[in-house]
Motif scaffolding. Structure first.
Motif, PDB file in Angstrom:
ATOM      1  N   GLY A 143     -27.882   3.669 -83.414  1.00 38.44           N
ATOM      2  CA  GLY A 143     -27.123   2.588 -84.030  1.00 38.44           C
ATOM      3  C   GLY A 143     -25.735   2.926 -84.514  1.00 38.44           C
ATOM      4  O   GLY A 143     -25.283   2.403 -85.535  1.00 38.44           O
ATOM      5  N   VAL A 144     -25.038   3.802 -83.776  1.00 43.58           N
ATOM      6  CA  VAL A 144     -23.647   4.124 -84.106  1.00 43.58           C
ATOM      7  C   VAL A 144     -22.799   3.995 -82.840  1.00 43.58           C
ATOM      8  O   VAL A 144     -23.325   3.738 -81.763  1.00 43.58           O
ATOM      9  CB  VAL A 144     -23.506   5.555 -84.696  1.00 43.58           C
ATOM     10  N   VAL A 145     -21.500   4.201 -82.973  1.00 44.98           N
ATOM     11  CA  VAL A 145     -20.620   4.185 -81.804  1.00 44.98           C
ATOM     12  C   VAL A 145     -20.547   5.587 -81.202  1.00 44.98           C
ATOM     13  O   VAL A 145     -20.828   6.579 -81.880  1.00 44.98           O
ATOM     14  CB  VAL A 145     -19.198   3.664 -82.159  1.00 44.98           C
ATOM     15  N   ARG A 146     -20.179   5.657 -79.929  1.00 51.11           N
ATOM     16  CA  ARG A 146     -20.125   6.939 -79.217  1.00 51.11           C
ATOM     17  C   ARG A 146     -19.240   7.953 -79.927  1.00 51.11           C
ATOM     18  O   ARG A 146     -19.535   9.151 -79.977  1.00 51.11           O
ATOM     19  CB  ARG A 146     -19.627   6.729 -77.784  1.00 51.11           C
ATOM     20  N   GLN A 147     -18.125   7.491 -80.494  1.00 55.30           N
ATOM     21  CA  GLN A 147     -17.195   8.409 -81.154  1.00 55.30           C
ATOM     22  C   GLN A 147     -17.865   9.154 -82.307  1.00 55.30           C
ATOM     23  O   GLN A 147     -17.560  10.319 -82.556  1.00 55.30           O
ATOM     24  CB  GLN A 147     -15.955   7.659 -81.660  1.00 55.30           C
ATOM     25  N   THR A 148     -18.797   8.497 -82.981  1.00 52.61           N
ATOM     26  CA  THR A 148     -19.506   9.165 -84.075  1.00 52.61           C
ATOM     27  C   THR A 148     -20.296  10.349 -83.538  1.00 52.61           C
ATOM     28  O   THR A 148     -20.279  11.438 -84.129  1.00 52.61           O
ATOM     29  CB  THR A 148     -20.443   8.175 -84.800  1.00 52.61           C
ATOM     30  N   ILE A 149     -20.963  10.166 -82.424  1.00 53.47           N
ATOM     31  CA  ILE A 149     -21.724  11.265 -81.811  1.00 53.47           C
ATOM     32  C   ILE A 149     -20.780  12.392 -81.403  1.00 53.47           C
ATOM     33  O   ILE A 149     -21.071  13.571 -81.626  1.00 53.47           O
ATOM     34  CB  ILE A 149     -22.550  10.766 -80.604  1.00 53.47           C
ATOM     35  N   ALA A 150     -19.648  12.050 -80.833  1.00 56.53           N
ATOM     36  CA  ALA A 150     -18.664  13.067 -80.427  1.00 56.53           C
ATOM     37  C   ALA A 150     -18.178  13.862 -81.639  1.00 56.53           C
ATOM     38  O   ALA A 150     -18.098  15.094 -81.583  1.00 56.53           O
ATOM     39  CB  ALA A 150     -17.480  12.406 -79.717  1.00 56.53           C
ATOM     40  N   THR A 156     -26.511  10.623 -72.494  1.00 58.97           N
ATOM     41  CA  THR A 156     -25.066  10.633 -72.701  1.00 58.97           C
ATOM     42  C   THR A 156     -24.809  10.394 -74.185  1.00 58.97           C
ATOM     43  O   THR A 156     -25.714  10.002 -74.941  1.00 58.97           O
ATOM     44  CB  THR A 156     -24.367   9.529 -71.891  1.00 58.97           C
ATOM     45  N   GLN A 157     -23.567  10.591 -74.598  1.00 61.28           N
ATOM     46  CA  GLN A 157     -23.211  10.259 -75.980  1.00 61.28           C
ATOM     47  C   GLN A 157     -23.447   8.775 -76.234  1.00 61.28           C
ATOM     48  O   GLN A 157     -23.918   8.399 -77.304  1.00 61.28           O
ATOM     49  CB  GLN A 157     -21.753  10.623 -76.265  1.00 61.28           C
ATOM     50  N   ASP A 158     -23.135   7.931 -75.262  1.00 60.95           N
ATOM     51  CA  ASP A 158     -23.377   6.490 -75.397  1.00 60.95           C
ATOM     52  C   ASP A 158     -24.862   6.196 -75.572  1.00 60.95           C
ATOM     53  O   ASP A 158     -25.239   5.369 -76.407  1.00 60.95           O
ATOM     54  CB  ASP A 158     -22.859   5.726 -74.172  1.00 60.95           C
ATOM     55  N   ASP A 159     -25.705   6.853 -74.785  1.00 60.40           N
ATOM     56  CA  ASP A 159     -27.155   6.646 -74.886  1.00 60.40           C
ATOM     57  C   ASP A 159     -27.646   6.960 -76.298  1.00 60.40           C
ATOM     58  O   ASP A 159     -28.362   6.167 -76.918  1.00 60.40           O
ATOM     59  CB  ASP A 159     -27.924   7.540 -73.902  1.00 60.40           C
ATOM     60  N   LEU A 160     -27.265   8.131 -76.784  1.00 62.15           N
ATOM     61  CA  LEU A 160     -27.706   8.553 -78.109  1.00 62.15           C
ATOM     62  C   LEU A 160     -27.161   7.622 -79.187  1.00 62.15           C
ATOM     63  O   LEU A 160     -27.886   7.245 -80.109  1.00 62.15           O
ATOM     64  CB  LEU A 160     -27.293   9.999 -78.378  1.00 62.15           C
ATOM     65  N   ALA A 161     -25.913   7.243 -79.042  1.00 60.90           N
ATOM     66  CA  ALA A 161     -25.306   6.330 -80.020  1.00 60.90           C
ATOM     67  C   ALA A 161     -26.089   5.022 -80.108  1.00 60.90           C
ATOM     68  O   ALA A 161     -26.368   4.531 -81.208  1.00 60.90           O
ATOM     69  CB  ALA A 161     -23.846   6.065 -79.655  1.00 60.90           C
ATOM     70  N   ARG A 162     -26.441   4.479 -78.968  1.00 58.96           N
ATOM     71  CA  ARG A 162     -27.223   3.227 -78.956  1.00 58.96           C
ATOM     72  C   ARG A 162     -28.589   3.420 -79.609  1.00 58.96           C
ATOM     73  O   ARG A 162     -29.059   2.553 -80.352  1.00 58.96           O
ATOM     74  CB  ARG A 162     -27.397   2.720 -77.525  1.00 58.96           C
ATOM     75  N   LEU A 163     -29.227   4.547 -79.349  1.00 61.82           N
ATOM     76  CA  LEU A 163     -30.556   4.803 -79.907  1.00 61.82           C
ATOM     77  C   LEU A 163     -30.550   4.899 -81.429  1.00 61.82           C
ATOM     78  O   LEU A 163     -31.541   4.538 -82.077  1.00 61.82           O
ATOM     79  CB  LEU A 163     -31.141   6.088 -79.321  1.00 61.82           C
ATOM     80  N   LEU A 189     -28.796   9.022 -90.981  1.00 65.60           N
ATOM     81  CA  LEU A 189     -28.389   9.175 -89.584  1.00 65.60           C
ATOM     82  C   LEU A 189     -28.919  10.488 -89.013  1.00 65.60           C
ATOM     83  O   LEU A 189     -29.393  10.529 -87.880  1.00 65.60           O
ATOM     84  CB  LEU A 189     -26.868   9.097 -89.445  1.00 65.60           C
ATOM     85  N   ALA A 190     -28.860  11.556 -89.798  1.00 68.76           N
ATOM     86  CA  ALA A 190     -29.393  12.842 -89.341  1.00 68.76           C
ATOM     87  C   ALA A 190     -30.878  12.714 -89.015  1.00 68.76           C
ATOM     88  O   ALA A 190     -31.356  13.255 -88.018  1.00 68.76           O
ATOM     89  CB  ALA A 190     -29.165  13.920 -90.402  1.00 68.76           C
ATOM     90  N   TYR A 191     -31.607  11.970 -89.834  1.00 66.69           N
ATOM     91  CA  TYR A 191     -33.037  11.753 -89.602  1.00 66.69           C
ATOM     92  C   TYR A 191     -33.256  10.988 -88.295  1.00 66.69           C
ATOM     93  O   TYR A 191     -34.103  11.366 -87.484  1.00 66.69           O
ATOM     94  CB  TYR A 191     -33.653  10.997 -90.782  1.00 66.69           C
ATOM     95  N   LYS A 192     -32.485   9.918 -88.074  1.00 67.20           N
ATOM     96  CA  LYS A 192     -32.621   9.126 -86.846  1.00 67.20           C
ATOM     97  C   LYS A 192     -32.356   9.989 -85.612  1.00 67.20           C
ATOM     98  O   LYS A 192     -33.077   9.905 -84.613  1.00 67.20           O
ATOM     99  CB  LYS A 192     -31.651   7.949 -86.849  1.00 67.20           C
ATOM    100  N   ILE A 193     -31.317  10.803 -85.691  1.00 69.77           N
ATOM    101  CA  ILE A 193     -30.970  11.672 -84.559  1.00 69.77           C
ATOM    102  C   ILE A 193     -32.093  12.680 -84.311  1.00 69.77           C
ATOM    103  O   ILE A 193     -32.523  12.878 -83.165  1.00 69.77           O
ATOM    104  CB  ILE A 193     -29.621  12.380 -84.802  1.00 69.77           C
ATOM    105  N   ALA A 194     -32.575  13.312 -85.366  1.00 72.33           N
ATOM    106  CA  ALA A 194     -33.647  14.298 -85.216  1.00 72.33           C
ATOM    107  C   ALA A 194     -34.892  13.669 -84.608  1.00 72.33           C
ATOM    108  O   ALA A 194     -35.561  14.283 -83.772  1.00 72.33           O
ATOM    109  CB  ALA A 194     -33.961  14.933 -86.571  1.00 72.33           C
ATOM    110  N   ARG A 195     -35.207  12.449 -84.983  1.00 72.66           N
ATOM    111  CA  ARG A 195     -36.390  11.754 -84.459  1.00 72.66           C
ATOM    112  C   ARG A 195     -36.268  11.490 -82.954  1.00 72.66           C
ATOM    113  O   ARG A 195     -37.275  11.522 -82.244  1.00 72.66           O
ATOM    114  CB  ARG A 195     -36.632  10.439 -85.194  1.00 72.66           C
TER     115      ARG A 195
END
Length: 67
Positions: free
Chosen positions: A27-34, A18-25, A47-53
């Motif tokens: 270290g941001v809030v769900r709205q940032t992922i949205a 979920t967006q919440d799951d990814l946000a927690r992984l 942040l892009a690096y963390k998401i890609a990882r």
């Protein structure tokens, strides 16, 4: 503000996150992922690096940065 293209939503749903799951992984809030998924917010390089990882991909495989 200029929008950008990303495969983030597709990758996230393929991994059943979920967006919440990814946000927690990462270290941001769900709205940032949205905002990122809609192309309304360009993440910092860190942040892009963390998401890609999370998806075991390179940044360029998740985000389409064009000049």
């Amino acid at each position: 503000m200029e929008k950008f293209d990303t495969d983030l939503k597709l990758l996230r749903t393929e991994k059943n996150l979920t967006q919440d799951d990814l946000a927690r992984l990462v270290g941001v809030v769900r709205q940032t992922i949205a905002y990122i998924e809609r192309g309304d917010y360009m993440p910092s390089l860190g942040l892009a690096y963390k998401i890609a990882r999370v998806f075991e991909r390179g940044i360029e495989d998740v985000f389409k940065f064009e000049s």
